[in-house]
Design an enzyme around this catalytic site. Structure first.
Site, PDB file in Angstrom:
ATOM      1  N   THR A  99       0.847  -1.195   0.000  1.00  0.00           N
ATOM      2  CA  THR A  99       0.000   0.000   0.000  1.00  0.00           C
ATOM      3  C   THR A  99       0.882   1.245   0.000  1.00  0.00           C
ATOM      4  OG1 THR A  99      -1.944   1.019   1.045  1.00  0.00           O
ATOM      5  CG2 THR A  99      -0.231   0.183   2.521  1.00  0.00           C
ATOM      6  N   ASN A 100       0.315   2.402   0.306  1.00  0.00           N
ATOM      7  CA  ASN A 100       1.074   3.653   0.363  1.00  0.00           C
ATOM      8  C   ASN A 100       0.566   4.486   1.533  1.00  0.00           C
ATOM      9  OD1 ASN A 100      -1.183   5.442  -0.677  1.00  0.00           O
ATOM     10  ND2 ASN A 100      -0.946   4.043  -2.401  1.00  0.00           N
ATOM     11  N   HIS A 101       1.090   5.697   1.664  1.00  0.00           N
ATOM     12  CA  HIS A 101       0.820   6.514   2.856  1.00  0.00           C
ATOM     13  C   HIS A 101      -0.422   7.389   2.745  1.00  0.00           C
ATOM     14  CE1 HIS A 101       4.581   5.416   4.769  1.00  0.00           C
ATOM     15  NE2 HIS A 101       5.247   5.739   3.669  1.00  0.00           N
ATOM     16  N   SER A 102      -1.185   7.302   1.682  1.00  0.00           N
ATOM     17  CA  SER A 102      -2.339   8.187   1.515  1.00  0.00           C
ATOM     18  C   SER A 102      -3.364   7.962   2.630  1.00  0.00           C
ATOM     19  CB  SER A 102      -3.011   7.937   0.164  1.00  0.00           C
ATOM     20  OG  SER A 102      -4.202   8.689   0.050  1.00  0.00           O
TER      21      SER A 102
END
Length: 422
Positions: free
Chosen positions: A210-213
């Site tokens: 995933t990512n940090h959004s």
């Protein structure tokens, strides 16, 4: 940072119910947001909470009797002339009956009758009183006259039972006021689809990429668009949501750094992966006037999905002792929509960069057949993931507009202004 209610004149009417204490939290939030807030009470309301509390919170006298004011010569008329909104919360069966039938025998009911501003009534009472045909008929009368009536919550009531009749939490009341008066309804009739948050691409039942959004920018866009009258659908990846409880509610911002707060009246479709988001977009984009792709969608996913948790001893290292994970590309959703959008549809993409912001984002505008790219840099203080502020550059085929650092709600307002000027 300017709030959505700064400079607005709001009247809160408090009638005699045990939930009158929640009005204190609401009034405090309105005052902190810069709204000039007046409180009117019934005599029965003062049995539950003293007027001195509201006077301290608002800086204004709390008037019960129409003729007792030292602040105004004809108080109910003067307050009515300047009000941007009048909310009664809690609204008992008695005050609902009065205002539904034009009875004006105290300061609260007289001012309500004299006001031409938007009005919201929030019932809170015993479930049998609420379900009484007389009460329901009076509520119908109010709605037929264009007065918004919020549904009471189900929950623990003062008499010790759990049923419908509970006053909604102050955050819900605050956001109802925002929806009603924060902005003009210039987007009425517009349908806007917004993607928000992060996708998760599973490796096995335990792990994912995933990512940090956090979804804050997308949820801010949804909030402002709804307040401006649009029909809004949010296709939401993973975000850190807040409840509407008194302890965690944030009234004057979209949310603190640990989460976002959904907006009532917005349709939310929750998804997990990039594939899930694509399918949801396929179902929603066709009749939208505008599609805003603010989600941080994974560009890659694991090539294979394991049925069970992958054990350390099942992974084979390379000769140098390193481990490799095979990935495959996900569908580029922005490009997919760009290839299919109609001439009358506006497509907006987002671009988070760490270098060459304008060059990379301008290339994305052309490559994805978008009408606007909202570009920001992770290197700029206040514009990264999880912040309450943003600093963006709006790129269209005709102009490049750099916005200053501002709250995400202010940023959303400017983005929507630019979108509908294209």
């Amino acid at each position: 940072m300017k709030t959505m209610l700064e400079g607005k004149n709001v009247i809160i009417g408090v009638s005699g119910g045990i939930s009158a204490y929640k009005a204190c939290i609401l009034v405090s939030a309105l005052k902190q947001a810069g709204a000039d807030t007046h409180v009117l009470m019934t005599e029965h309301a003062e049995k539950f909470i003293g007027r001195a509390t509201f006077e301290a919170l608002t800086g204004h006298r709390v008037i019960l009797d129409t003729f007792e004011s030292e602040e105004y010569l004809i108080p109910h008329i003067q307050l009515a002339r300047t009000a941007d909104l009048f909310m009664i919360a809690p609204a008992t069966a008695n005050i609902i009956a009065k205002v539904a039938n034009g009875i004006a025998d105290d300061m609260l009911s007289s001012t309500f009758l004299a006001c031409n501003c938007p009005k919201i009534v929030v019932p809170a009472m015993n479930v049998n009183m609420y379900n009484n045909p007389a009460t329901l008929e009076n509520i119908d009368k109010l709605r037929q006259r264009g007065i918004e009536v919020l549904e009471p919550d189900e929950g623990h009531l003062a008499e010790g039972i759990s049923a419908k009749g509970k006053l909604p939490e102050p955050a819900v009341l605050y956001r109802a006021i925002e929806r009603a008066i924060a902005y003009g309804k210039d987007l009425l009739g517009k349908k806007i689809v917004i993607t928000a948050g992060a996708t998760r691409e599973a490796l096995d039942p335990v792990r994912f990429i995933t990512n940090h959004s956090t979804g804050k920018m997308g949820y801010a866009l949804a909030k402002v668009a709804k307040c401006r009258g649009a029909e809004v659908t949010v296709i939401s990846g993973k975000v850190n949501k807040l409840s509407d409880s008194v302890e965690t509610s944030v009234f004057t911002g979209i949310a603190p750094a640990n989460g976002v707060m959904p907006m009532e009246g917005v349709k939310y479709i929750e998804v997990e992966s990039a594939k899930d988001m694509l399918e949801a977009v396929k179902n929603e984009y066709k009749d939208a006037d505008c599609i805003i792709m603010s989600a941080a969608v994974a560009d890659f996913r694991p090539q294979t999905l394991a049925d069970n948790k992958i054990k350390k001893n099942e992974m084979q290292p390379s000769e140098d002792g390193s481990y490799s994970l095979k990935l495959e590309r996900t569908t580029d959703i922005l490009k997919w929509v760009g290839e299919r959008k109609k001439d009358n549809q506006i497509l907006v993409g987002f671009s988070m960069e760490t270098e060459n912001l304008i060059e990379n984002s301008t290339a994305k505008l052309d490559k994805k057949n978008a009408d606007m790219i909202v570009a920001n840099s992770l290197r700029v203080e206040g514009a990264g993931f999880g912040t309450d502020t943003n600093k963006v550059t709006l790129i269209t085929r005709d102009a490049i507009t750099e916005l200053p650092l501002m709250s995400k709600e202010e940023t959303a307002l400017n983005i929507l202004d630019e979108i509908f000027s294209i």
